[in-house]
Design an enzyme around this catalytic site. Structure first.
Site, mmCIF file in Angstrom:
data_model
loop_
_atom_site.group_PDB
_atom_site.id
_atom_site.type_symbol
_atom_site.label_atom_id
_atom_site.label_comp_id
_atom_site.label_asym_id
_atom_site.label_seq_id
_atom_site.Cartn_x
_atom_site.Cartn_y
_atom_site.Cartn_z
ATOM 1 N N HIS A 1 3.481 1.988 1.964
ATOM 2 C CA HIS A 1 4.007 2.497 3.231
ATOM 3 C C HIS A 1 5.505 2.247 3.373
ATOM 4 C CE1 HIS A 1 3.097 -1.663 5.032
ATOM 5 N NE2 HIS A 1 4.352 -1.460 5.360
ATOM 6 N N ASP B 1 0.823 -1.215 0.000
ATOM 7 C CA ASP B 1 0.000 0.000 0.000
ATOM 8 C C ASP B 1 0.859 1.268 0.000
ATOM 9 O OD1 ASP B 1 1.022 -0.097 2.532
ATOM 10 O OD2 ASP B 1 -0.905 -0.248 3.573
HETATM 11 C C1 GLP Z 1 6.651 -4.209 6.890
HETATM 12 C C2 GLP Z 1 7.818 -3.369 7.392
HETATM 13 C C3 GLP Z 1 8.369 -2.480 6.267
HETATM 14 C C4 GLP Z 1 8.613 -3.320 5.032
HETATM 15 C C5 GLP Z 1 7.330 -3.956 4.575
HETATM 16 C C6 GLP Z 1 7.482 -4.779 3.304
HETATM 17 O O1 GLP Z 1 5.489 -3.464 6.830
HETATM 18 N N1 GLP Z 1 7.454 -2.545 8.498
HETATM 19 O O2 GLP Z 1 9.561 -1.854 6.720
HETATM 20 O O3 GLP Z 1 9.154 -2.510 4.006
HETATM 21 O O4 GLP Z 1 6.872 -4.817 5.619
HETATM 22 O O5 GLP Z 1 7.989 -6.034 3.609
HETATM 23 P P1 GLP Z 1 8.539 -7.084 2.536
HETATM 24 O O6 GLP Z 1 9.933 -6.640 2.221
HETATM 25 O O7 GLP Z 1 8.521 -8.395 3.260
HETATM 26 O O8 GLP Z 1 7.642 -7.030 1.370
#
Ligand code: GLP
Length: 263
Positions: free
Chosen positions: A138, A136
């Site tokens: 973030h 999303d």
């Molecule tokens: C979580 C963490 C983020 C990270 C996101 C995506 O929300 N707080 O810092 O970027 O996950 O994670 P992934 O790399 O597993 O897709």
């Protein structure tokens, strides 16, 4: 923003580790902002290899992690504390006292968050902040609707994030509902930012934060306001960028001039 498009996960990880290692070698006491999630695991693996085979020295490096689930003890296998020790800290020569990760069991969260920010300032600020991105849009746990000026604080996780992160837990109900997270304002103060994204699931978020408006609905879009951001994406995550051809050409031309970054 400098956008580097690479073939896949391994290339992304190697390139990210190369940039981080360059930062550490040019300033051994670098303050690094670190991220969790599946995306940076390969980067940490490569940094460990560089430490073991090339003598990359973490003895003066100071780290601050972006976030931690609220309610999980550091020893909990799904805590970000545990993740960081498993995936990086146990394998390099970083000093325990130089590691900072938000305390998921902090009793007075407000006081803890204020001190975390003070601690970052006391160390002279973050030199290089590593980021992933949620589907999303973030960064850290700054969910859609977070103020773009936000500081380290307690946040409520979005349902989408809980679903995405449920893969690491036995049941979706086990995913904490809160986290302590650096704010967008905190992240924006880092001197340099490195964001990694891989896979088709991130393509919409990547296009939105690079080419859409700056908006609290896509908190990564705040990075458009930062003068020194490098984004490393694989072909799939880059596939929805409208101006992809230009970004590739700009990166190639700047690389051929030996220029590390574009501000
Ligand atoms: C979580 C963490 C983020 C990270 C996101 C995506 O929300 N707080 O810092 O970027 O996950 O994670 P992934 O790399 O597993 O897709």
């Amino acid at each position: 923003m400098r956008i580097k498009v690479v073939k896949g996960y391994e290339d992304m990880s190697r390139e990210a580790a190369r940039i981080i290692a360059h930062q550490i070698r040019s300033k051994p006491s670098s303050v690094l902002g670190l991220a969790t999630g599946g995306t940076p695991v390969g980067t940490y693996r490569e940094l460990i290899r560089m430490h073991k085979e090339e003598g990359l020295d973490f003895s003066k490096v100071v780290t601050f992690n972006l976030d931690e689930y609220y309610g999980l003890a550091p020893s909990h296998p799904q805590s970000y504390h545990y993740f960081m020790f498993q995936n990086l800290f146990n394998h390099v020569n970083i000093k325990p006292e130089n590691i900072h990760i938000p305390d998921g069991l902090a009793s007075d969260v407000e006081v803890f968050c204020r001190k975390y920010e003070e601690e970052i300032r006391r160390h002279g600020g973050i030199d290089l902040q590593l980021l992933g991105i949620g589907r999303d849009g973030h960064i850290a746990f700054n969910e859609p609707g977070s103020s773009l000026a936000s500081r380290t604080r307690l946040v409520v996780l979005a349902e989408e994030t809980i679903k995405d992160n449920a893969r690491f837990f036995e049941r979706e109900e086990d995913v904490p509902k809160f986290a302590i997270s650096m704010g967008c304002g905190t992240i924006l103060e880092a001197r340099r930012i490195l964001l990694l994204a891989e896979g088709i699931a991130k393509a919409d978020a990547v296009a939105a934060f690079i080419e859409g408006p700056v908006s609290a609905q896509i908190t990564a879009s705040v990075l458009q306001l930062h003068p020194d951001v490098t984004v490393i994406v694989d072909e799939k995550a880059a596939s929805k960028l409208r101006r992809l051809g230009y970004y590739k050409r700009a990166d190639e031309m700047l690389s051929s001039r030996g220029q590390e970054q574009r501000t």
